[in-house]
Design an enzyme around this catalytic site. Structure first.
Site, PDB file in Angstrom:
ATOM      1  N   TYR A  93       7.217   1.404  -4.232  1.00 37.05           N
ATOM      2  CA  TYR A  93       7.854   2.593  -4.806  1.00 37.05           C
ATOM      3  C   TYR A  93       8.499   3.445  -3.724  1.00 37.05           C
ATOM      4  O   TYR A  93       7.901   3.694  -2.675  1.00 37.05           O
ATOM      5  CB  TYR A  93       6.802   3.408  -5.557  1.00 37.05           C
ATOM      6  CG  TYR A  93       7.365   4.437  -6.511  1.00 37.05           C
ATOM      7  CD1 TYR A  93       8.174   4.055  -7.568  1.00 37.05           C
ATOM      8  CD2 TYR A  93       7.068   5.789  -6.369  1.00 37.05           C
ATOM      9  CE1 TYR A  93       8.670   4.987  -8.463  1.00 37.05           C
ATOM     10  CE2 TYR A  93       7.548   6.729  -7.256  1.00 37.05           C
ATOM     11  CZ  TYR A  93       8.362   6.325  -8.303  1.00 37.05           C
ATOM     12  OH  TYR A  93       8.854   7.260  -9.182  1.00 37.05           O
ATOM     13  N   SER A 183       2.429  -3.395  -4.151  1.00 34.34           N
ATOM     14  CA  SER A 183       2.383  -2.161  -4.942  1.00 34.34           C
ATOM     15  C   SER A 183       3.341  -2.287  -6.141  1.00 34.34           C
ATOM     16  O   SER A 183       3.154  -3.154  -6.975  1.00 34.34           O
ATOM     17  CB  SER A 183       2.694  -0.957  -4.047  1.00 34.34           C
ATOM     18  OG  SER A 183       2.346   0.253  -4.684  1.00 34.34           O
ATOM     19  N   GLN A 184       4.366  -1.448  -6.230  1.00 33.48           N
ATOM     20  CA  GLN A 184       5.354  -1.621  -7.294  1.00 33.48           C
ATOM     21  C   GLN A 184       5.897  -3.049  -7.282  1.00 33.48           C
ATOM     22  O   GLN A 184       6.063  -3.683  -8.326  1.00 33.48           O
ATOM     23  CB  GLN A 184       6.503  -0.634  -7.088  1.00 33.48           C
ATOM     24  CG  GLN A 184       7.709  -0.850  -7.999  1.00 33.48           C
ATOM     25  CD  GLN A 184       8.848   0.076  -7.623  1.00 33.48           C
ATOM     26  OE1 GLN A 184       9.095   1.074  -8.291  1.00 33.48           O
ATOM     27  NE2 GLN A 184       9.547  -0.241  -6.550  1.00 33.48           N
ATOM     28  N   ASP A 269      -8.536   1.946  -2.307  1.00 35.89           N
ATOM     29  CA  ASP A 269      -7.142   2.243  -2.647  1.00 35.89           C
ATOM     30  C   ASP A 269      -7.080   3.275  -3.777  1.00 35.89           C
ATOM     31  O   ASP A 269      -7.532   3.004  -4.891  1.00 35.89           O
ATOM     32  CB  ASP A 269      -6.443   0.953  -3.086  1.00 35.89           C
ATOM     33  CG  ASP A 269      -4.936   1.106  -3.216  1.00 35.89           C
ATOM     34  OD1 ASP A 269      -4.447   2.247  -3.306  1.00 35.89           O
ATOM     35  OD2 ASP A 269      -4.244   0.074  -3.237  1.00 35.89           O
ATOM     36  N   HIS A 298      -4.382   2.047   0.665  1.00 33.21           N
ATOM     37  CA  HIS A 298      -3.236   1.369   0.055  1.00 33.21           C
ATOM     38  C   HIS A 298      -2.446   0.591   1.114  1.00 33.21           C
ATOM     39  O   HIS A 298      -1.290   0.876   1.400  1.00 33.21           O
ATOM     40  CB  HIS A 298      -2.350   2.401  -0.651  1.00 33.21           C
ATOM     41  CG  HIS A 298      -1.342   1.783  -1.583  1.00 33.21           C
ATOM     42  ND1 HIS A 298      -1.695   0.904  -2.581  1.00 33.21           N
ATOM     43  CD2 HIS A 298       0.008   1.923  -1.674  1.00 33.21           C
ATOM     44  CE1 HIS A 298      -0.613   0.527  -3.240  1.00 33.21           C
ATOM     45  NE2 HIS A 298       0.433   1.120  -2.696  1.00 33.21           N
TER      46      HIS A 298
END
Length: 316
Positions: A93, A183-184, A269, A298
């Site tokens: 992101y 992630s994204q 996370d 993260h």
């Protein structure tokens, strides 16, 4: 049993119910039929790069709502086998396709790379998706009450078309396409792998987002918290927002994945929480492996690329 082993054991035993609405399968089956009927239009232009032994192309292809999506197609000249296996790379992101040299490690391992922008975020790609209502900061709440024009639908279609575009390139082996992201990007990897079952050979989803979204609204401090911000202002829209999110929750698509999957979770996370990741992971029935980083937030470990390469070589 120590606390770390107990935590992992509990996560591996976690059962999560699907939140899919009655027309969930119809929604995606119809969309995929529509997608297959649309040729992916794209152009590639030779680009300068400081990388030695690499041919770089600046690519623009047409995404959802006719948005031009930008990417780098990077080809190692001295790979041991051609046509080339290709990593389709989705970023996290607010990120971007970055610069060609940022992907040098994969090129040196013999992979082609197709690194693509996510619309409207930190790259050079815009967003022509019409907005029909208000939203909070960021991009996640764009059209949150309309599943057919929701931002997550747009970026999912963009991600699908990235695979379809690169598969047609003459230097790429269409039987060795690897979907990858963090992630994204990890969430998009799960989405693409579940929807393009014949096209994606291997999936690598690190710390994937877009999992158990109804719970993530409460527990995550990442991008999905933008939905919580929106609903704080518009509590009357809660049910409608959850309805839309359910169509783009990897938990509801996980059982469609057929490719071997390498997944990563970090137990500390706060963005992509372990419970949400395992909620999707435990529903996957294909060959799969989970890398657990007990003390990370993260981020992954310093040896992560080596582990990913080993997994790909094992299944390629």
């Amino acid at each position: 049993m120590n606390a770390i082993a107990k935590r992992i054991q509990d996560l591996e035993a976690l059962e999560s119910g699907r939140t899919a609405r009655p027309d969930f399968d119809l929604f995606w089956d119809r969309l995929m039929l529509e997608e297959k009927a649309i040729p992916v239009r794209g152009e590639r232009t030779r680009a300068e790069s400081p990388l030695l032994g690499t041919i770089s192309y600046d690519v623009v292809y047409t995404g959802f709502a006719d948005t031009p999506i930008h990417g780098w197609l990077l080809l190692p000249e001295n790979a041991p086998r051609k046509p080339l296996p290709c990593i389709v790379l989705y970023h996290g992101y607010t990120g971007s396709r970055e610069l060609p040299e940022h992907h040098a490690v994969w090129l040196m391992m013999g992979y082609a790379v197709f690194a693509v922008d996510v619309r409207g975020q930190g790259g050079i790609t815009g967003n022509t998706l019409a907005q029909h209502g208000g939203s909070s900061k960021g991009w996640v709440t764009q059209n949150i009450l309309d599943k057919d024009n929701f931002y997550y639908k747009a970026i999912t279609v963009d991600a699908l078309r990235a695979v379809r575009f690169v598969k047609e390139q003459p230097e790429i082996d269409p039987q060795r396409i690897i979907a990858m992201g963090t992630s994204q990007g990890g969430g998009l990897t799960l989405m693409v792998s579940s929807l393009l079952r014949e096209e994606v050979r291997i999936a690598v989803a690190s710390l994937p987002n877009m999992c158990q979204l109804d719970s993530a609204i409460i527990n995550s401090v990442g991008s999905i918290s933008e939905v919580a911000d929106y609903l704080t202002r518009h509590p009357e829209d809660l049910d409608a927002a959850l309805d839309t999110l359910s169509y783009f929750d990897a938990v509801n698509l996980a059982d469609r994945i057929q490719a071997p999957l390498l997944c990563t979770v970090s137990l500390k996370d706060p963005v992509c929480t372990p419970d949400s990741i395992y909620a999707a992971y435990n529903r996957i029935t294909s060959s799969k492996e989970m890398i657990v980083y007990p003390f990370n937030g993260h981020w992954t470990g310093p040896d992560h690329m080596r582990k990913v390469h080993a997994f790909i070589q094992q299944h390629l």
